[in-house]
Motif scaffolding. Structure first.
Motif, PDB file in Angstrom:
ATOM      1  N   ASN A 190     -14.694  11.297 -26.033  1.00  0.00           N
ATOM      2  CA  ASN A 190     -15.131  10.921 -27.381  1.00  0.00           C
ATOM      3  C   ASN A 190     -16.107   9.756 -27.381  1.00  0.00           C
ATOM      4  N   LYS A 191     -16.699   9.519 -26.240  1.00  0.00           N
ATOM      5  CA  LYS A 191     -17.614   8.376 -26.089  1.00  0.00           C
ATOM      6  C   LYS A 191     -18.719   8.381 -27.145  1.00  0.00           C
ATOM      7  N   ALA A 192     -19.375   9.521 -27.339  1.00  0.00           N
ATOM      8  CA  ALA A 192     -20.492   9.601 -28.288  1.00  0.00           C
ATOM      9  C   ALA A 192     -20.024   9.287 -29.709  1.00  0.00           C
ATOM     10  N   GLU A 193     -18.848   9.805 -30.083  1.00  0.00           N
ATOM     11  CA  GLU A 193     -18.304   9.551 -31.427  1.00  0.00           C
ATOM     12  C   GLU A 193     -18.008   8.070 -31.629  1.00  0.00           C
ATOM     13  N   TYR A 194     -17.413   7.438 -30.618  1.00  0.00           N
ATOM     14  CA  TYR A 194     -17.068   6.023 -30.743  1.00  0.00           C
ATOM     15  C   TYR A 194     -18.327   5.149 -30.728  1.00  0.00           C
ATOM     16  N   GLU A 195     -19.337   5.565 -29.986  1.00  0.00           N
ATOM     17  CA  GLU A 195     -20.599   4.818 -29.979  1.00  0.00           C
ATOM     18  C   GLU A 195     -21.253   4.850 -31.364  1.00  0.00           C
ATOM     19  N   LYS A 196     -21.144   5.991 -32.056  1.00  0.00           N
ATOM     20  CA  LYS A 196     -21.693   6.095 -33.412  1.00  0.00           C
ATOM     21  C   LYS A 196     -20.973   5.130 -34.352  1.00  0.00           C
ATOM     22  N   LEU A 197     -19.649   5.038 -34.209  1.00  0.00           N
ATOM     23  CA  LEU A 197     -18.883   4.098 -35.041  1.00  0.00           C
ATOM     24  C   LEU A 197     -19.319   2.663 -34.776  1.00  0.00           C
ATOM     25  N   ILE A 198     -19.538   2.347 -33.515  1.00  0.00           N
ATOM     26  CA  ILE A 198     -19.976   0.998 -33.152  1.00  0.00           C
ATOM     27  C   ILE A 198     -21.369   0.734 -33.711  1.00  0.00           C
ATOM     28  N   ALA A 199     -22.290   1.691 -33.491  1.00  0.00           N
ATOM     29  CA  ALA A 199     -23.679   1.522 -33.937  1.00  0.00           C
ATOM     30  C   ALA A 199     -23.765   1.351 -35.450  1.00  0.00           C
ATOM     31  N   ALA A 200     -22.904   2.059 -36.190  1.00  0.00           N
ATOM     32  CA  ALA A 200     -22.930   1.990 -37.651  1.00  0.00           C
ATOM     33  C   ALA A 200     -22.449   0.648 -38.181  1.00  0.00           C
ATOM     34  N   ASN A 201     -21.845  -0.155 -37.320  1.00  0.00           N
ATOM     35  CA  ASN A 201     -21.286  -1.443 -37.765  1.00  0.00           C
ATOM     36  C   ASN A 201     -21.909  -2.650 -37.058  1.00  0.00           C
ATOM     37  N   THR A 202     -23.016  -2.431 -36.358  1.00  0.00           N
ATOM     38  CA  THR A 202     -23.653  -3.543 -35.639  1.00  0.00           C
ATOM     39  C   THR A 202     -24.656  -4.296 -36.497  1.00  0.00           C
ATOM     40  N   HIS A 203     -24.807  -3.872 -37.755  1.00  0.00           N
ATOM     41  CA  HIS A 203     -25.712  -4.529 -38.705  1.00  0.00           C
ATOM     42  C   HIS A 203     -27.149  -4.511 -38.182  1.00  0.00           C
ATOM     43  N   ASN A 204     -27.716  -5.674 -37.880  1.00  0.00           N
ATOM     44  CA  ASN A 204     -29.124  -5.735 -37.475  1.00  0.00           C
ATOM     45  C   ASN A 204     -29.340  -5.445 -35.993  1.00  0.00           C
ATOM     46  N   TRP A 205     -28.264  -5.199 -35.258  1.00  0.00           N
ATOM     47  CA  TRP A 205     -28.364  -4.918 -33.824  1.00  0.00           C
ATOM     48  C   TRP A 205     -28.417  -3.409 -33.598  1.00  0.00           C
ATOM     49  N   THR A 206     -29.047  -3.020 -32.489  1.00  0.00           N
ATOM     50  CA  THR A 206     -28.953  -1.631 -32.043  1.00  0.00           C
ATOM     51  C   THR A 206     -27.965  -1.580 -30.892  1.00  0.00           C
ATOM     52  N   LEU A 207     -27.405  -0.414 -30.659  1.00  0.00           N
ATOM     53  CA  LEU A 207     -26.423  -0.269 -29.584  1.00  0.00           C
ATOM     54  C   LEU A 207     -27.020  -0.675 -28.234  1.00  0.00           C
ATOM     55  N   GLU A 208     -28.310  -0.393 -28.060  1.00  0.00           N
ATOM     56  CA  GLU A 208     -28.969  -0.679 -26.784  1.00  0.00           C
ATOM     57  C   GLU A 208     -29.058  -2.177 -26.502  1.00  0.00           C
ATOM     58  N   ARG A 209     -28.991  -2.997 -27.542  1.00  0.00           N
ATOM     59  CA  ARG A 209     -29.081  -4.447 -27.356  1.00  0.00           C
ATOM     60  C   ARG A 209     -27.759  -5.067 -26.914  1.00  0.00           C
ATOM     61  N   LEU A 210     -26.681  -4.307 -27.073  1.00  0.00           N
ATOM     62  CA  LEU A 210     -25.373  -4.823 -26.665  1.00  0.00           C
ATOM     63  C   LEU A 210     -25.189  -4.648 -25.161  1.00  0.00           C
ATOM     64  N   PRO A 211     -24.538  -5.605 -24.485  1.00  0.00           N
ATOM     65  CA  PRO A 211     -24.238  -5.425 -23.055  1.00  0.00           C
ATOM     66  C   PRO A 211     -23.393  -4.172 -22.849  1.00  0.00           C
ATOM     67  N   VAL A 212     -23.694  -3.416 -21.793  1.00  0.00           N
ATOM     68  CA  VAL A 212     -22.987  -2.162 -21.526  1.00  0.00           C
ATOM     69  C   VAL A 212     -21.484  -2.387 -21.443  1.00  0.00           C
ATOM     70  N   ILE A 213     -21.077  -3.474 -20.772  1.00  0.00           N
ATOM     71  CA  ILE A 213     -19.642  -3.719 -20.604  1.00  0.00           C
ATOM     72  C   ILE A 213     -18.967  -3.938 -21.956  1.00  0.00           C
ATOM     73  N   ASP A 214     -19.666  -4.581 -22.905  1.00  0.00           N
ATOM     74  CA  ASP A 214     -19.100  -4.774 -24.240  1.00  0.00           C
ATOM     75  C   ASP A 214     -18.900  -3.426 -24.936  1.00  0.00           C
ATOM     76  N   VAL A 215     -19.888  -2.544 -24.803  1.00  0.00           N
ATOM     77  CA  VAL A 215     -19.794  -1.206 -25.402  1.00  0.00           C
ATOM     78  C   VAL A 215     -18.634  -0.435 -24.781  1.00  0.00           C
TER      79      VAL A 215
END
Length: 309
Positions: free
Chosen positions: A223-248
């Motif tokens: 479910n990685k892709a689904e959970y990444e979408k949830l994270i991306a939708a709540n990062t406000h002005n950040w994109t998922l790519e800007r977050l450290p991989v380990i944090d994701v």
């Protein structure tokens, strides 16, 4: 012995590995998780073996010193209390530990005389050692208390030992601080009356923990892709790519647990994964991740997509 704290650490490590090197089948990934957890149980045995190995090294030095003093006609002889430590002798005779050592053949510590020498020098130069050798209390409990103090002071958080372990197995890089707590727990549980049959900790704390490990790992991967979408939708002005991989990775694994294990309290899950963020990332990131996960949980709850017992 393998508890859920260790399982979460291992799952995060292997999900991170999958991010870096995708392509393994789910079956192969689960096999690697099983192997990695088994390696942690091996590490538990190796750290226990360190105590009789240090004792044996001290015995060699004692016998050499004793022979030299006798040949010189000296009336005094070295104090044998360290090498006669009853707890160390019981551990050396432990049937489970010896079965493990026999299975491994020549184990790592037997090839690390320099490390044993350095450890013995540190221990024998310490105040803990001096107090023990000069104490009037001569009992099994005193012997056990000595090794518990030594382990806490000189084996826990020992960078030299950690370097050795990293060379021996890639699966031991971050395990030691957790395994050390199991070793100390084992020392506390030892009873003189149990002799060589003193039970060591079982591979898993609970029978269902391996099932928990598999399901958490599979949920995070599938479910990685689904959970990444949830994270991306709540990062406000950040994109998922800007977050450290380990944090994701840690957030994906946390969401896998939050969503798929309703019986586990949110506070437990939050505490465990925020501690992993602190260990692998930064305190600042921990605060950000905590807020982000909290927002996701509130949103899922409001949408009736998350029900916690």
């Amino acid at each position: 012995m393998i508890n859920r704290e260790l399982i979460r650490l291992k799952v995060v490590q292997l999900v991170y590995s999958n991010y870096k090197n995708p392509g393994k089948t789910l079956e192969k990934a689960v096999e690697e998780l099983s192997f990695s957890l088994a390696q942690s149980y091996d590490l538990y045995h190796y750290l226990l073996l360190l105590i009789p190995e240090i004792t044996d090294f001290g015995r060699e030095l004692y016998e050499s010193s004793y022979s030299r003093m006798k040949s010189l006609g000296e009336s005094e002889t070295p104090n044998p209390r360290f090498i006669n430590n009853r707890f160390a002798a019981q551990l050396a005779a432990n049937s489970q530990l010896n079965k493990f050592a026999d299975k491994k053949g020549t184990h790592h510590w037997q090839e690390e005389e320099g490390e044993l020498r350095a450890l013995f020098k540190i221990i024998s130069s310490s105040e803990i050692y001096a107090d023990y050798m000069n104490s009037e209390e001569d009992s099994y409990e005193a012997d056990k208390a000595f090794w518990k103090k030594v382990y806490k002071k000189y084996i826990c958080e020992n960078e030299s030992i950690e370097s050795c372990l990293e060379e021996w197995s890639i699966y031991w890089n971050d395990d030691k601080y957790i395994i050390d707590t199991f070793v100390l727990k084992t020392i506390s549980h030892f009873k003189e009356t149990n002799g060589a049959d003193q039970p060591l900790l079982a591979a898993y704390d609970k029978a269902e923990d391996w099932e928990f490990a598999q399901n958490l790992f599979k949920s995070a991967l599938l479910n990685k892709a689904e959970y990444e979408k949830l994270i991306a939708a709540n990062t406000h002005n950040w994109t998922l790519e800007r977050l450290p991989v380990i944090d994701v990775v840690i957030m994906v694994t946390a969401l896998a647990e939050i969503i798929n294990f309703p019986q586990i309290g949110l506070s437990i899950t939050f505490n465990e994964y925020i501690n992993l963020i602190k260990a692998y990332s930064t305190p600042q990131n921990a605060s950000y991740v905590n807020g982000l996960l909290d927002n996701i949980v509130k949103k899922l709850t409001k949408e009736n997509k998350l029900i916690k017992q």
